[in-house]
Motif scaffolding. Structure first.
Motif, PDB file in Angstrom:
ATOM      1  N   LEU A 121       1.072  -1.261   0.091  1.00 29.97           N
ATOM      2  CA  LEU A 121       0.195   0.633   0.392  1.00 29.97           C
ATOM      3  C   LEU A 121       0.553   0.901   0.054  1.00 29.97           C
ATOM      4  O   LEU A 121       0.509   1.796  -0.581  1.00 29.97           O
ATOM      5  CB  LEU A 121      -1.106  -0.243   1.387  1.00 29.97           C
ATOM      6  CG  LEU A 121      -2.190   1.619   1.768  1.00 29.97           C
ATOM      7  CD1 LEU A 121      -2.490   1.907   0.221  1.00 29.97           C
ATOM      8  CD2 LEU A 121      -2.862   0.985   2.374  1.00 29.97           C
ATOM      9  N   LEU A 122       2.391   1.572   0.840  1.00 31.85           N
ATOM     10  CA  LEU A 122       2.456   2.334   0.792  1.00 31.85           C
ATOM     11  C   LEU A 122       3.759   2.690  -0.899  1.00 31.85           C
ATOM     12  O   LEU A 122       3.978   4.044  -0.858  1.00 31.85           O
ATOM     13  CB  LEU A 122       4.105   2.320   2.310  1.00 31.85           C
ATOM     14  CG  LEU A 122       3.112   2.380   3.408  1.00 31.85           C
ATOM     15  CD1 LEU A 122       4.106   2.081   4.711  1.00 31.85           C
ATOM     16  CD2 LEU A 122       2.019   2.898   4.193  1.00 31.85           C
ATOM     17  N   PHE A 125       1.180   3.843  -3.647  1.00 35.36           N
ATOM     18  CA  PHE A 125      -0.238   5.090  -3.368  1.00 35.36           C
ATOM     19  C   PHE A 125       0.297   5.717  -3.465  1.00 35.36           C
ATOM     20  O   PHE A 125       0.779   5.897  -3.646  1.00 35.36           O
ATOM     21  CB  PHE A 125      -0.917   4.513  -1.246  1.00 35.36           C
ATOM     22  CG  PHE A 125      -1.577   5.426  -1.211  1.00 35.36           C
ATOM     23  CD1 PHE A 125      -2.931   5.360  -1.619  1.00 35.36           C
ATOM     24  CD2 PHE A 125      -1.198   7.047  -1.249  1.00 35.36           C
ATOM     25  CE1 PHE A 125      -4.039   5.844  -0.919  1.00 35.36           C
ATOM     26  CE2 PHE A 125      -2.352   8.466  -0.681  1.00 35.36           C
ATOM     27  CZ  PHE A 125      -3.689   7.637  -0.981  1.00 35.36           C
ATOM     28  N   PRO A 126      -0.304   7.082  -4.054  1.00 31.68           N
ATOM     29  CA  PRO A 126      -2.454   6.661  -4.380  1.00 31.68           C
ATOM     30  C   PRO A 126      -2.011   6.045  -6.718  1.00 31.68           C
ATOM     31  O   PRO A 126      -4.060   5.461  -6.700  1.00 31.68           O
ATOM     32  CB  PRO A 126      -3.018   7.938  -4.770  1.00 31.68           C
ATOM     33  CG  PRO A 126      -1.338   8.797  -4.642  1.00 31.68           C
ATOM     34  CD  PRO A 126      -0.039   8.414  -4.353  1.00 31.68           C
ATOM     35  N   GLN A 213      -3.936  13.919  -0.971  1.00 27.78           N
ATOM     36  CA  GLN A 213      -3.674  11.592  -0.644  1.00 27.78           C
ATOM     37  C   GLN A 213      -3.124  11.572  -0.011  1.00 27.78           C
ATOM     38  O   GLN A 213      -3.957  10.647   0.549  1.00 27.78           O
ATOM     39  CB  GLN A 213      -3.540  11.284  -2.745  1.00 27.78           C
ATOM     40  CG  GLN A 213      -5.070  11.822  -3.935  1.00 27.78           C
ATOM     41  CD  GLN A 213      -4.591  10.970  -5.142  1.00 27.78           C
ATOM     42  OE1 GLN A 213      -3.842  11.786  -5.717  1.00 27.78           O
ATOM     43  NE2 GLN A 213      -5.780  10.768  -5.063  1.00 27.78           N
ATOM     44  N   TRP A 216      -3.896  11.698   3.561  1.00 29.59           N
ATOM     45  CA  TRP A 216      -5.300  11.354   3.910  1.00 29.59           C
ATOM     46  C   TRP A 216      -4.190   9.728   4.249  1.00 29.59           C
ATOM     47  O   TRP A 216      -4.578   8.954   6.043  1.00 29.59           O
ATOM     48  CB  TRP A 216      -6.202  10.927   2.978  1.00 29.59           C
ATOM     49  CG  TRP A 216      -6.767  11.676   2.960  1.00 29.59           C
ATOM     50  CD1 TRP A 216      -7.466  12.973   2.461  1.00 29.59           C
ATOM     51  CD2 TRP A 216      -8.676  12.141   3.792  1.00 29.59           C
ATOM     52  NE1 TRP A 216      -8.769  13.400   1.885  1.00 29.59           N
ATOM     53  CE2 TRP A 216      -9.490  13.127   4.158  1.00 29.59           C
ATOM     54  CE3 TRP A 216      -8.739  11.502   5.068  1.00 29.59           C
ATOM     55  CZ2 TRP A 216     -10.352  12.921   4.003  1.00 29.59           C
ATOM     56  CZ3 TRP A 216      -9.787  11.046   5.633  1.00 29.59           C
ATOM     57  CH2 TRP A 216     -10.329  12.807   5.039  1.00 29.59           C
ATOM     58  N   LEU A 217      -3.576   9.176   3.632  1.00 26.19           N
ATOM     59  CA  LEU A 217      -3.128   7.763   3.909  1.00 26.19           C
ATOM     60  C   LEU A 217      -1.872   7.921   5.262  1.00 26.19           C
ATOM     61  O   LEU A 217      -1.619   7.070   6.657  1.00 26.19           O
ATOM     62  CB  LEU A 217      -2.408   7.215   2.885  1.00 26.19           C
ATOM     63  CG  LEU A 217      -1.627   6.150   3.205  1.00 26.19           C
ATOM     64  CD1 LEU A 217      -2.622   4.814   3.296  1.00 26.19           C
ATOM     65  CD2 LEU A 217      -0.747   5.325   1.792  1.00 26.19           C
ATOM     66  N   ALA A 221      -2.008   5.976   8.616  1.00 24.78           N
ATOM     67  CA  ALA A 221      -0.798   5.490   9.638  1.00 24.78           C
ATOM     68  C   ALA A 221       0.631   5.766  10.447  1.00 24.78           C
ATOM     69  O   ALA A 221       0.857   5.193  10.584  1.00 24.78           O
ATOM     70  CB  ALA A 221       0.222   5.748   7.777  1.00 24.78           C
ATOM     71  N   LEU A 254      -6.581   3.041   7.445  1.00 30.00           N
ATOM     72  CA  LEU A 254      -5.656   2.500   6.372  1.00 30.00           C
ATOM     73  C   LEU A 254      -6.349   2.243   5.269  1.00 30.00           C
ATOM     74  O   LEU A 254      -6.610   3.418   3.860  1.00 30.00           O
ATOM     75  CB  LEU A 254      -4.565   1.685   6.359  1.00 30.00           C
ATOM     76  CG  LEU A 254      -3.455   1.939   7.735  1.00 30.00           C
ATOM     77  CD1 LEU A 254      -2.126   0.398   7.704  1.00 30.00           C
ATOM     78  CD2 LEU A 254      -2.878   2.992   7.102  1.00 30.00           C
ATOM     79  N   ALA A 257      -8.999   5.133   4.923  1.00 26.97           N
ATOM     80  CA  ALA A 257      -8.419   6.537   3.869  1.00 26.97           C
ATOM     81  C   ALA A 257      -8.066   6.333   2.981  1.00 26.97           C
ATOM     82  O   ALA A 257      -7.961   7.069   2.079  1.00 26.97           O
ATOM     83  CB  ALA A 257      -6.852   6.693   4.679  1.00 26.97           C
ATOM     84  N   SER A 258      -7.388   5.402   2.264  1.00 29.01           N
ATOM     85  CA  SER A 258      -6.586   4.980   1.125  1.00 29.01           C
ATOM     86  C   SER A 258      -8.314   5.491  -0.151  1.00 29.01           C
ATOM     87  O   SER A 258      -7.896   5.926  -0.662  1.00 29.01           O
ATOM     88  CB  SER A 258      -6.676   3.747   0.780  1.00 29.01           C
ATOM     89  OG  SER A 258      -5.313   3.371   1.529  1.00 29.01           O
TER      90      SER A 258
END
Length: 328
Positions: A121-122, A125-126, A213, A216-217, A221, A254, A257-258
């Protein structure tokens, strides 16, 4: 992939996940009954399913949607196998081979929903793409860490952690077990650190909507990074159930927010949310420190009058309650 194909695949994965969750509910109710911790795992599966499905339908080329759907299916399978293993152990019914296999998978079912949000995810993203081709080794480390964790945990000999009355049917006594566990942990550590560095660099280079964006993550996190260690340390203070609930709720931030960031729903509210989080977080910390300090001071001051701490606790509570309104 066409929009129609993506939609069909999403609905198929959703049907599979929901079927697995229904099977888990039937297994639980046929055994000792439903337990609240299962509800949190249901929440994991449903939130990853909902967010992943929306992303995959609206942005079928974004890999994050499909990763979330994979986590949802894996979580549903973990719940189904846990429910069946519990039913098999408590009721003594069903196939022994299937019961042992279900218990063995349930024991390692935590791996997808822990490793994927903290690495892939990290990294992606995004927009679902790596920052550059130079980050491919980190992605390989993340993928290999998942495989290595499944291998080492799945082949660990002895009783299963979730079901201590069941000996791992796939346990493998070997001198390679410890080195492989060390390698799996090293791969995971490299993947987590590398993914975090990738996100930090992406944030520094971002502008406009992409920066919002990432905020948010990053906020979700950061919350999880603070709450998870506190919850882990609190197992002996307020109990396993509360600690697990707090940890799981923080991790659920997580995917939520994603989804908000990628789907751009209320994207521009993030600065207000961060501001309020910092203000109320600082207020909570101040009140907690004040409460603990007053308890200690009043206990010492009133030690001559009583051996109990009830009066000190009551006085501290009233004092902190009086401070709350003006501080707010």
């Amino acid at each position: 992939m066409s929009a129609r194909t993506a939609r069909r695949l999403v609905w198929s994965l959703a049907a599979l996940t929901l079927s697995l969750l229904v099977l888990s509910a039937v297994a639980y109710l046929s055994g000792s009954g439903w337990h609240l911790l299962a509800g949190f795992f249901w929440a994991f599966a449903l939130i990853f399913l909902g967010v992943g499905g929306l992303i995959a339908i609206r942005h079928p080329r974004n890999a994050i949607g499909w990763l979330f759907l994979t986590v949802a299916v894996a979580s549903g399978l973990g719940e189904a196998t846990h429910g069946y293993a519990q039913y098999w152990i408590e009721g003594g019914a069903g196939s022994d081979t299937l019961g042992k296999a279900a218990a063995a998978y349930s024991n390692v079912s935590w791996i997808p929903f822990v490793v994927v949000p903290t690495t892939f995810l990290l990294l992606l993203f995004p927009d679902g793409r790596l920052l550059s081709h130079r980050w491919r080794p980190i992605a390989w480390c993340a993928g290999l860490s998942i495989a290595a964790l499944f291998l080492t945990a799945g082949l660990a000999p002895g009783p299963l952690e979730d079901f201590p009355q069941v000996v791992n049917p796939y346990g493998w006594h070997s001198s390679l077990q410890s080195p492989l566990e060390g390698l799996a942990f090293l791969l995971f550590l490299v993947a987590v650190i590398g993914s975090a560095v990738s996100m930090i660099l992406r944030f520094r280079r971002s502008r406009g909507e992409q920066r919002l964006q990432l905020k948010w993550l990053a906020s979700a996190a950061a919350t999880a990074a603070i709450v998870v260690p506190i919850g882990t340390l609190g197992y002996d203070v307020w109990g396993e159930f509360i600690s697990n609930a707090v940890i799981m709720l923080s991790v659920l931030g997580l995917p939520l927010a994603s989804g908000i960031a990628i789907l751009k729903y209320r994207l521009y509210d993030i600065d207000l949310i961060i501001n309020r989080t910092l203000v109320y977080g600082a207020l909570t910390a101040i009140l907690a420190i004040a409460y603990l300090g007053l308890v200690v001071v009043l206990q010492e001051a009133l030690s001559f009058a009583t051996q109990e701490s009830d009066l000190a606790v009551a006085g501290s509570t009233l004092a902190v309650a009086g401070l709350f309104r003006p501080l707010r």
